[in-house]
Every structure is written in structure tokens, then in C-alpha cells.
Design a protein around this motif. Structure first.
Motif, short mmCIF file in Angstrom:
data_model
loop_
_atom_site.label_atom_id
_atom_site.label_comp_id
_atom_site.label_asym_id
_atom_site.label_seq_id
_atom_site.Cartn_x
_atom_site.Cartn_y
_atom_site.Cartn_z
N LYS A 154 -8.01 -0.52 12.07
CA LYS A 154 -9.10 0.49 12.23
C LYS A 154 -10.32 -0.14 11.82
O LYS A 154 -11.25 -0.33 12.83
N VAL A 155 -10.28 -0.96 10.73
CA VAL A 155 -11.73 -1.43 10.35
C VAL A 155 -11.70 -2.92 10.67
O VAL A 155 -12.98 -2.94 11.37
N ASN A 156 -10.84 -3.88 10.73
CA ASN A 156 -11.23 -5.21 10.96
C ASN A 156 -9.62 -5.63 11.69
O ASN A 156 -8.98 -6.51 11.04
N PRO A 157 -9.44 -5.46 13.02
CA PRO A 157 -8.04 -5.81 13.50
C PRO A 157 -8.17 -7.55 13.74
O PRO A 157 -7.15 -7.98 14.15
N GLU A 158 -9.27 -8.08 13.78
CA GLU A 158 -9.43 -9.83 13.87
C GLU A 158 -8.56 -10.39 12.75
O GLU A 158 -7.82 -11.34 12.89
N PHE A 159 -8.74 -9.80 11.60
CA PHE A 159 -8.17 -10.57 10.42
C PHE A 159 -7.05 -9.58 9.71
O PHE A 159 -7.52 -8.48 9.22
N GLN A 160 -5.80 -9.98 9.73
CA GLN A 160 -4.83 -9.18 9.35
C GLN A 160 -4.62 -9.41 7.72
O GLN A 160 -3.59 -10.20 7.57
N TRP A 161 -5.38 -8.65 7.04
CA TRP A 161 -5.28 -9.03 5.68
C TRP A 161 -4.05 -7.84 5.00
O TRP A 161 -3.80 -8.31 3.72
N PHE A 162 -3.43 -7.30 5.56
CA PHE A 162 -2.51 -6.21 5.29
C PHE A 162 -1.25 -7.11 4.87
O PHE A 162 -0.30 -6.47 4.15
N TRP A 163 -0.96 -8.21 5.28
CA TRP A 163 0.05 -9.15 4.68
C TRP A 163 -0.06 -9.59 3.23
O TRP A 163 1.07 -10.00 2.79
N PHE A 164 -1.34 -9.79 2.84
CA PHE A 164 -1.23 -10.31 1.44
C PHE A 164 -0.76 -9.08 0.44
O PHE A 164 0.27 -9.35 -0.44
N PRO A 165 -0.79 -7.83 0.58
CA PRO A 165 -0.39 -6.86 -0.30
C PRO A 165 0.99 -6.76 0.08
O PRO A 165 2.09 -6.47 -0.84
N ILE A 166 1.42 -6.85 1.57
CA ILE A 166 2.96 -6.81 1.73
C ILE A 166 3.84 -7.64 0.93
O ILE A 166 4.82 -7.65 0.62
N PHE A 167 3.18 -8.98 1.06
CA PHE A 167 3.99 -10.17 0.22
C PHE A 167 3.94 -9.79 -1.13
O PHE A 167 5.10 -9.93 -1.85
N GLY A 168 2.90 -9.20 -1.65
CA GLY A 168 2.91 -8.72 -3.01
C GLY A 168 3.90 -7.60 -3.44
O GLY A 168 4.89 -7.97 -4.35
N PHE A 169 4.24 -6.80 -2.47
CA PHE A 169 4.89 -5.56 -2.71
C PHE A 169 6.43 -6.14 -2.76
O PHE A 169 7.47 -5.92 -3.38
N ALA A 170 6.62 -7.14 -1.76
CA ALA A 170 7.92 -7.69 -1.49
C ALA A 170 8.42 -8.63 -2.80
O ALA A 170 9.51 -8.36 -2.99
N VAL A 171 7.41 -9.31 -3.19
CA VAL A 171 7.90 -10.03 -4.53
C VAL A 171 8.17 -9.45 -5.75
O VAL A 171 9.06 -9.63 -6.24
N SER A 172 7.33 -8.35 -5.64
CA SER A 172 7.72 -7.29 -7.01
C SER A 172 8.97 -6.57 -6.76
O SER A 172 9.63 -6.33 -7.76
N VAL A 173 9.20 -6.19 -5.64
CA VAL A 173 10.42 -5.33 -5.29
C VAL A 173 11.67 -6.02 -5.61
O VAL A 173 12.64 -5.87 -6.11
N PHE A 174 11.59 -7.26 -5.00
CA PHE A 174 12.86 -8.32 -4.99
C PHE A 174 12.70 -8.76 -6.56
O PHE A 174 14.15 -8.89 -7.26
N GLY A 175 11.83 -8.92 -7.21
CA GLY A 175 11.86 -9.36 -8.81
C GLY A 175 12.46 -8.36 -9.64
O GLY A 175 13.19 -8.66 -10.42
N TYR A 176 11.89 -7.18 -9.48
CA TYR A 176 12.56 -6.15 -10.02
C TYR A 176 14.05 -5.80 -9.67
O TYR A 176 14.78 -5.49 -10.64
N ALA A 177 14.21 -5.83 -8.40
CA ALA A 177 15.74 -5.85 -8.27
C ALA A 177 16.63 -6.64 -8.53
O ALA A 177 17.72 -6.40 -9.31
#
Length: 94
Positions: free
Chosen positions: A43-66
């Protein structure tokens, strides 16, 4: 002595269950937050997909904790049992 052993097993199982519950709560939070972040980004800025950064952080933390919860804890418990068995053997030989 049997009562203490059962009490210790119960406490250990209860703490393990709390850790597993915390893992699933964290996983659910990440799954629910990810589409929201993607929606905000598009909605705000479709040109730059910054959502990948928090998704990567979530994935690392979930896999690390698992890894810690399901693999690392078992290694830790096995090592403690081994050390206790070695100590029993050493105390019997003295």
C-alpha cells in the motif's frame, strides 16, 4: 525419594511444555504478522519490497528457537545424564 523424583519429572515436563507453548505462540505471531507487513508495504511503497527483511528475521528466529527446543535441549539433557553416570561410576570406584 520416589515422590521427589516424580515431582522433579513433573516440574521438568511442565517447564518443557511452557517452552513448546512459547514456540508455537511465536510461530503463530510471525505467521499472522507477515501478511500484514506485506499489505502495508504494498500500500505504501510497492517499488521497494522491504517486507523481506522482517520475514527473514522471523525465519531465522523461528528456526533458531526450534533447533534449540527440539534438538539442542535433547543434546543438553543427554550430556547431563552422561556426566551424572560418570560421576556415579567414579563414586562407586572410590
Amino acid at each position: 525419594m520416589k515422590i521427589n523424583l516424580e515431582n522433579l519429572k513433573y516440574k521438568h515436563a511442565k517447564s518443557r511444555m511452557k517452552e513448546i507453548k512459547a514456540f508455537y505462540i511465536m510461530l503463530t505471531g510471525c505467521i499472522l504478522l507477515t501478511p500484514y507487513l506485506i499489505f502495508i508495504n504494498m500500500k505504501v511503497n510497492p517499488e521497494f519490497q522491504w517486507f523481506w527483511f522482517p520475514i527473514f528475521g522471523f525465519a531465522v528466529s523461528v528456526f533458531g528457537y526450534a533447533f534449540y527446543l527440539f534438538i539442542g535441549k535433547n543434546w543438553e539433557e543427554k550430556k547431563i545424564k552422561d556426566l551424572l553416570e560418570k560421576e556415579k561410576i567414579n563414586s562407586k570406584s572410590l
